[in-house]
Write a protein that holds these residues in place. Structure first.
Motif: not given
Ligand SMILES: [Zn+2]
Length: 479
Positions: A277-278, A346-348, A353-355, A394-398
């Protein structure tokens, strides 16, 4: 007649699939129908132009005590659309050990001795049953309380086999009473003395009870790659799923190391369950320790027991005023907390974005002047990172705050909008959703979350605040 109909929203179901416009019917605590012809409801919500998603699951919290405090206490989470929190992270959990004096840092992030009054997981669960929380919770069992208890407070060393046996017995009891797994905080002194044998033994104990291994790594800086390797080794040897908490690579000399750490996580994922998690910020926050401060990393005090008036001030300014070195100023402020501006944007983004990356706030709800992640994490990912920067759809964020999290932690019937699923729901305006809390005003309410339902009950409305409903439950992993 059904209880509730939410009509015309773009439904993003949490799986990562594209949204569809549909009506959603709720009966009691469940979603009972999705489509165009769901019947008439006692309560009708016109949601045209809005987005309906599964209630967000905060993958990483220190809300162990906050969820005991009723609906108003959970405004920081309900106003972000959060309906479930994972508590007991970083090796810190409010049960199964009671303390009669202030526990050592970082356990005091949850409060002083008054709050450490649960001598078993069952006692904590009983309190949540008696006074239900406003959100659902899945609770991990922290390594530090059981380690301090087993070692009589002498934690700066490896445990003996007898001590490991005592820890394992306590862990087993807590997991049998409903704990979801073991969390460690190996970077912190009370946990850091633990060597591999101790951790593998406890991991095996958790594995035998269907638990997870969730870890704040031993190192998030110079030795972050070794620390990821250690976490993977413990989880694989222990035979249980791994979650790497609030993944980051801190301090300028370590920026870019997430290329390597994410590749290690990918390689592990090919044969063993692992997640991470992040939180969406370039600053971390935890207790203040004199040995951690350095001049090139801006540090701001978030609370201080001897100097409460210093909350919100920069350590460099305090040190200049006192005419002492940074570490001396920090030593005078402890017990204290701080925000450390130690990360690279950039690191954050790369980690977020990692799956396999879930969203977790890591918010510290009892800090005098908390890191804004407590109030802003979820709208910030949806509004700033997904919509405004286009980091992912947005679907990925959710998905990163719902379906992926439910799957990773083994929470069934949640994190998804589907017939038969629990009616944990978040209705938001995709054009307006955004965090407003920042480092100068860290407790501002986010904008754009229109309504939040927990187990079918309206818990929060925009402009209305919390409704007072306390419909949350202590969840069990895998059921
Ligand atoms: Zn942590």
């Amino acid at each position: 007649m059904i209880d509730l109909a939410i009509r015309g929203a773009l439904v993003i179901d949490g799986t990562g699939a594209a949204g569809i416009v549909a009506d959603v019917a709720v009966e009691g605590d469940r979603i009972v129908a999705i489509g165009g012809n769901i019947g008439v409801a006692r309560e009708e919500v016109d949601a045209a132009g809005l987005t309906l998603a599964p209630g967000f699951i905060d993958a990483h919290t220190h809300d162990d005590r906050l969820i005991l405090g009723g609906a108003e206490a959970m405004l920081c989470k309900l106003s972000q659309g959060v309906t479930t929190v994972i508590v007991g992270n970083c090796g810190i959990s409010l049960s199964p050990v009671a303390f009669d004096s202030r526990p050592p840092a970082p356990l005091d992030l949850l409060g002083d001795a008054r709050w450490w009054r649960f001598p078993s997981f069952a006692a904590y669960a009983a309190q949540l049953a008696e006074v239900p929380p406003a959100v659902n919770a899945l609770a991990l069992v922290g390594h530090m309380p059981i380690r301090i208890e087993a070692m009589g407070g002498d934690t700066g060393r490896a445990a003996t086999s007898a001590e490991v046996g005592r820890m394992a017995a306590r862990l087993a009891e807590a997991l049998d009473q409903g704990g979801a797994g073991l969390s460690t905080g190996l970077w912190y002194a009370p946990g850091g003395g633990a060597e591999r044998d101790e951790l593998v033994a406890l991991a095996r104990c958790a594995a035998a009870r269907n638990g997870l291994y969730v870890t704040h790594l031993r190192d998030e800086g110079n030795a972050v790659e070794a620390a990821v390797a250690e976490a993977i080794g413990i989880g694989v040897s222990g035979g249980l799923p791994i979650v790497i908490s609030h993944h980051k690579c801190t301090a300028p000399e370590n920026f870019g190391k997430s290329h390597a750490t994410l590749a290690m996580i990918d390689a592990c994922a090919a044969h063993h369950p692992i997640g991470l998690d992040v939180y969406p910020y370039c600053a971390s926050s935890t207790v203040l320790r004199p040995e951690w401060v350095r001049p090139d990393i801006e540090t701001v005090v978030s609370w201080s027991v001897p100097h409460p008036d210093r909350a919100g001030q920069s350590l460099a300014e305090i040190a200049a005023e006192w005419r002492v070195p940074l570490h001396e100023a920090a030593a005078r402020l402890v017990p204290a907390g701080a925000v450390y501006f130690s990360m690279d944007e950039g690191e954050v983004r790369r980690i977020m974005a990692h799956r396999l990356t879930m969203i977790g706030s890591d918010g510290l709800p009892h800090d005098e002047r908390p890191h804004p992640r407590l109030w802003g994490t979820f709208p910030r990912v949806l509004g700033h990172y997904a919509r405004d920067l286009g980091l992912f759809p947005l679907e990925t964020a959710v998905h990163k705050m719902t379906g992926l999290t439910a799957e990773t932690f083994g929470i069934s019937g949640r994190g998804i909008v589907a017939e038969g699923a629990y009616a944990d729901l978040t209705l938001f305006d995709p054009a307006r959703i955004i965090d407003r809390a920042d480092f100068t005003a860290p407790t501002l309410l986010s904008a754009g979350v229109v309504a939040t339902w927990v187990n079918g009950r309206l818990a929060y409305g925009e402009g209305q605040g919390v409704t007072g409903a306390c419909a949350g439950r202590l969840l069990k992993r895998g059921s």
